[in-house]
Design a protein around this motif. Structure first.
Motif, PDB file in Angstrom:
ATOM      1  N   ARG A  67       6.669  44.467  20.120  1.00  0.00           N
ATOM      2  CA  ARG A  67       5.517  43.835  20.755  1.00  0.00           C
ATOM      3  C   ARG A  67       5.894  42.623  21.605  1.00  0.00           C
ATOM      4  O   ARG A  67       5.250  42.354  22.613  1.00  0.00           O
ATOM      5  CB  ARG A  67       4.497  43.401  19.700  1.00  0.00           C
ATOM      6  CG  ARG A  67       3.973  44.553  18.857  1.00  0.00           C
ATOM      7  CD  ARG A  67       2.834  44.101  17.949  1.00  0.00           C
ATOM      8  NE  ARG A  67       3.263  43.075  17.003  1.00  0.00           N
ATOM      9  CZ  ARG A  67       2.768  41.840  16.958  1.00  0.00           C
ATOM     10  NH1 ARG A  67       1.811  41.469  17.795  1.00  0.00           N
ATOM     11  NH2 ARG A  67       3.217  40.978  16.056  1.00  0.00           N
ATOM     12  N   PHE A  68       6.921  41.895  21.186  1.00  0.00           N
ATOM     13  CA  PHE A  68       7.350  40.697  21.894  1.00  0.00           C
ATOM     14  C   PHE A  68       8.674  40.947  22.586  1.00  0.00           C
ATOM     15  O   PHE A  68       9.511  41.709  22.095  1.00  0.00           O
ATOM     16  CB  PHE A  68       7.533  39.526  20.929  1.00  0.00           C
ATOM     17  CG  PHE A  68       6.269  38.971  20.327  1.00  0.00           C
ATOM     18  CD1 PHE A  68       5.054  39.622  20.450  1.00  0.00           C
ATOM     19  CD2 PHE A  68       6.315  37.775  19.626  1.00  0.00           C
ATOM     20  CE1 PHE A  68       3.899  39.108  19.885  1.00  0.00           C
ATOM     21  CE2 PHE A  68       5.166  37.247  19.056  1.00  0.00           C
ATOM     22  CZ  PHE A  68       3.963  37.904  19.180  1.00  0.00           C
ATOM     23  N   THR A  69       8.882  40.268  23.696  1.00  0.00           N
ATOM     24  CA  THR A  69      10.137  40.343  24.420  1.00  0.00           C
ATOM     25  C   THR A  69      10.578  38.942  24.815  1.00  0.00           C
ATOM     26  O   THR A  69       9.820  38.209  25.448  1.00  0.00           O
ATOM     27  CB  THR A  69      10.019  41.206  25.683  1.00  0.00           C
ATOM     28  OG1 THR A  69       9.552  42.513  25.334  1.00  0.00           O
ATOM     29  CG2 THR A  69      11.372  41.335  26.371  1.00  0.00           C
ATOM     30  N   ILE A  70      11.798  38.579  24.443  1.00  0.00           N
ATOM     31  CA  ILE A  70      12.359  37.294  24.828  1.00  0.00           C
ATOM     32  C   ILE A  70      13.321  37.500  25.996  1.00  0.00           C
ATOM     33  O   ILE A  70      14.024  38.510  26.072  1.00  0.00           O
ATOM     34  CB  ILE A  70      13.069  36.607  23.639  1.00  0.00           C
ATOM     35  CG1 ILE A  70      13.470  35.170  23.993  1.00  0.00           C
ATOM     36  CG2 ILE A  70      14.269  37.412  23.166  1.00  0.00           C
ATOM     37  CD1 ILE A  70      13.988  34.359  22.800  1.00  0.00           C
ATOM     38  N   ALA A  71      13.339  36.553  26.901  1.00  0.00           N
ATOM     39  CA  ALA A  71      14.250  36.602  28.038  1.00  0.00           C
ATOM     40  C   ALA A  71      14.547  35.179  28.489  1.00  0.00           C
ATOM     41  O   ALA A  71      13.833  34.238  28.132  1.00  0.00           O
ATOM     42  CB  ALA A  71      13.654  37.420  29.175  1.00  0.00           C
ATOM     43  N   ARG A  72      15.592  35.037  29.275  1.00  0.00           N
ATOM     44  CA  ARG A  72      15.912  33.719  29.802  1.00  0.00           C
ATOM     45  C   ARG A  72      16.372  33.823  31.240  1.00  0.00           C
ATOM     46  O   ARG A  72      16.864  34.865  31.683  1.00  0.00           O
ATOM     47  CB  ARG A  72      16.985  33.025  28.950  1.00  0.00           C
ATOM     48  CG  ARG A  72      18.353  33.678  29.005  1.00  0.00           C
ATOM     49  CD  ARG A  72      19.279  33.117  27.932  1.00  0.00           C
ATOM     50  NE  ARG A  72      19.576  31.709  28.151  1.00  0.00           N
ATOM     51  CZ  ARG A  72      20.065  30.890  27.212  1.00  0.00           C
ATOM     52  NH1 ARG A  72      20.284  31.356  25.990  1.00  0.00           N
ATOM     53  NH2 ARG A  72      20.323  29.627  27.501  1.00  0.00           N
ATOM     54  N   ALA A  75      19.320  30.191  35.725  1.00  0.00           N
ATOM     55  CA  ALA A  75      19.223  29.496  37.000  1.00  0.00           C
ATOM     56  C   ALA A  75      18.034  28.546  37.027  1.00  0.00           C
ATOM     57  O   ALA A  75      18.043  27.545  37.750  1.00  0.00           O
ATOM     58  CB  ALA A  75      19.130  30.495  38.150  1.00  0.00           C
ATOM     59  N   LYS A  76      17.010  28.870  36.249  1.00  0.00           N
ATOM     60  CA  LYS A  76      15.816  28.039  36.191  1.00  0.00           C
ATOM     61  C   LYS A  76      15.721  27.210  34.920  1.00  0.00           C
ATOM     62  O   LYS A  76      14.755  26.475  34.736  1.00  0.00           O
ATOM     63  CB  LYS A  76      14.568  28.911  36.311  1.00  0.00           C
ATOM     64  CG  LYS A  76      14.434  29.624  37.640  1.00  0.00           C
ATOM     65  CD  LYS A  76      13.145  30.429  37.692  1.00  0.00           C
ATOM     66  CE  LYS A  76      12.978  31.095  39.038  1.00  0.00           C
ATOM     67  NZ  LYS A  76      11.717  31.880  39.107  1.00  0.00           N
ATOM     68  N   ASN A  77      16.702  27.335  34.036  1.00  0.00           N
ATOM     69  CA  ASN A  77      16.687  26.637  32.748  1.00  0.00           C
ATOM     70  C   ASN A  77      15.405  26.940  31.972  1.00  0.00           C
ATOM     71  O   ASN A  77      14.745  26.042  31.440  1.00  0.00           O
ATOM     72  CB  ASN A  77      16.839  25.131  32.936  1.00  0.00           C
ATOM     73  CG  ASN A  77      18.256  24.712  33.259  1.00  0.00           C
ATOM     74  OD1 ASN A  77      19.127  25.540  33.515  1.00  0.00           O
ATOM     75  ND2 ASN A  77      18.493  23.411  33.255  1.00  0.00           N
ATOM     76  N   LYS A  78      15.075  28.214  31.915  1.00  0.00           N
ATOM     77  CA  LYS A  78      13.852  28.614  31.234  1.00  0.00           C
ATOM     78  C   LYS A  78      14.089  29.785  30.293  1.00  0.00           C
ATOM     79  O   LYS A  78      14.942  30.633  30.533  1.00  0.00           O
ATOM     80  CB  LYS A  78      12.769  28.997  32.241  1.00  0.00           C
ATOM     81  CG  LYS A  78      12.201  27.827  33.014  1.00  0.00           C
ATOM     82  CD  LYS A  78      11.060  28.266  33.904  1.00  0.00           C
ATOM     83  CE  LYS A  78      10.429  27.078  34.613  1.00  0.00           C
ATOM     84  NZ  LYS A  78       9.309  27.506  35.486  1.00  0.00           N
ATOM     85  N   VAL A  79      13.325  29.795  29.234  1.00  0.00           N
ATOM     86  CA  VAL A  79      13.276  30.922  28.331  1.00  0.00           C
ATOM     87  C   VAL A  79      11.820  31.354  28.212  1.00  0.00           C
ATOM     88  O   VAL A  79      10.909  30.511  28.277  1.00  0.00           O
ATOM     89  CB  VAL A  79      13.895  30.585  26.956  1.00  0.00           C
ATOM     90  CG1 VAL A  79      13.120  29.478  26.248  1.00  0.00           C
ATOM     91  CG2 VAL A  79      13.991  31.832  26.082  1.00  0.00           C
ATOM     92  N   TYR A  80      11.614  32.643  28.044  1.00  0.00           N
ATOM     93  CA  TYR A  80      10.271  33.200  28.062  1.00  0.00           C
ATOM     94  C   TYR A  80      10.019  34.038  26.822  1.00  0.00           C
ATOM     95  O   TYR A  80      10.943  34.544  26.186  1.00  0.00           O
ATOM     96  CB  TYR A  80      10.075  34.093  29.290  1.00  0.00           C
ATOM     97  CG  TYR A  80      10.469  33.460  30.587  1.00  0.00           C
ATOM     98  CD1 TYR A  80       9.642  32.525  31.196  1.00  0.00           C
ATOM     99  CD2 TYR A  80      11.662  33.802  31.218  1.00  0.00           C
ATOM    100  CE1 TYR A  80       9.997  31.941  32.398  1.00  0.00           C
ATOM    101  CE2 TYR A  80      12.027  33.230  32.418  1.00  0.00           C
ATOM    102  CZ  TYR A  80      11.191  32.298  33.010  1.00  0.00           C
ATOM    103  OH  TYR A  80      11.542  31.724  34.206  1.00  0.00           O
ATOM    104  N   LEU A  81       8.760  34.208  26.519  1.00  0.00           N
ATOM    105  CA  LEU A  81       8.354  35.127  25.470  1.00  0.00           C
ATOM    106  C   LEU A  81       7.133  35.889  25.942  1.00  0.00           C
ATOM    107  O   LEU A  81       6.047  35.318  26.077  1.00  0.00           O
ATOM    108  CB  LEU A  81       8.048  34.378  24.165  1.00  0.00           C
ATOM    109  CG  LEU A  81       7.786  35.259  22.952  1.00  0.00           C
ATOM    110  CD1 LEU A  81       9.065  35.991  22.531  1.00  0.00           C
ATOM    111  CD2 LEU A  81       7.235  34.439  21.787  1.00  0.00           C
ATOM    112  N   GLN A  82       7.327  37.157  26.229  1.00  0.00           N
ATOM    113  CA  GLN A  82       6.225  38.040  26.564  1.00  0.00           C
ATOM    114  C   GLN A  82       5.664  38.612  25.277  1.00  0.00           C
ATOM    115  O   GLN A  82       6.388  39.248  24.512  1.00  0.00           O
ATOM    116  CB  GLN A  82       6.703  39.165  27.483  1.00  0.00           C
ATOM    117  CG  GLN A  82       5.639  40.203  27.800  1.00  0.00           C
ATOM    118  CD  GLN A  82       4.514  39.645  28.631  1.00  0.00           C
ATOM    119  OE1 GLN A  82       4.748  39.002  29.652  1.00  0.00           O
ATOM    120  NE2 GLN A  82       3.283  39.885  28.207  1.00  0.00           N
ATOM    121  N   MET A  83       4.397  38.391  25.041  1.00  0.00           N
ATOM    122  CA  MET A  83       3.749  38.827  23.816  1.00  0.00           C
ATOM    123  C   MET A  83       2.662  39.836  24.159  1.00  0.00           C
ATOM    124  O   MET A  83       1.694  39.509  24.849  1.00  0.00           O
ATOM    125  CB  MET A  83       3.153  37.639  23.061  1.00  0.00           C
ATOM    126  CG  MET A  83       4.166  36.536  22.773  1.00  0.00           C
ATOM    127  SD  MET A  83       3.491  35.223  21.721  1.00  0.00           S
ATOM    128  CE  MET A  83       2.242  34.574  22.820  1.00  0.00           C
TER     129      MET A  83
END
Length: 122
Positions: A67-72, A75-83
């Motif tokens: 259900r969730f996907t983590i990514a980073r 280049a943008k110094n960001k991490v994401y969580l798609q829920m």
């Protein structure tokens, strides 16, 4: 000086989706493993997902797998969580975490964001 700032939380109906972002500053981002944790009121903080320095390796708690996907984006110094397919049980404050251990567990260095509230209604 180090800061992790989460955004993207909010109120969503069961079955809906949210996209969380964490912007990091003041650290060499690609030397850190990045994680998401969450904490509901009266509950212990629990692990949600992790992503390796290069974004190639991920691992999820059983409760969110599929259900969730983590990514980073280094280049943008960001991490994401798609829920996706959110459930009321996902309601919690979600925290971004950066961690590295230069020589082993004795010198672990980690940082935490302030959290972003996710509320899933039934």
């Amino acid at each position: 000086q180090v800061a992790l700032i989460e955004s993207g939380g909010g109120l969503v109906q069961s079955g809906g989706s949210l996209f969380l972002s964490c912007a990091a500053s003041g650290l060499t981002f690609d030397t850190y493993t990045m994680n998401w944790f969450r904490q509901a009121p009266g509950r212990e903080r629990e692990f949600v997902a992790t992503v390796s320095w290069n974004g190639k390796n991920t691992y999820y708690a059983d409760s969110v797998k599929g259900r969730f996907t983590i990514a980073r984006d280094n280049a943008k110094n960001k991490v994401y969580l798609q829920m996706d397919s959110l459930k009321p049980e996902d309601t919690a404050v979600y925290y971004c975490n950066a961690v590295r251990s230069p020589t082993g567990p004795q010198d672990k260095i980690d940082y935490w964001g302030q959290g972003t509230q996710v509320t899933v209604s039934s």
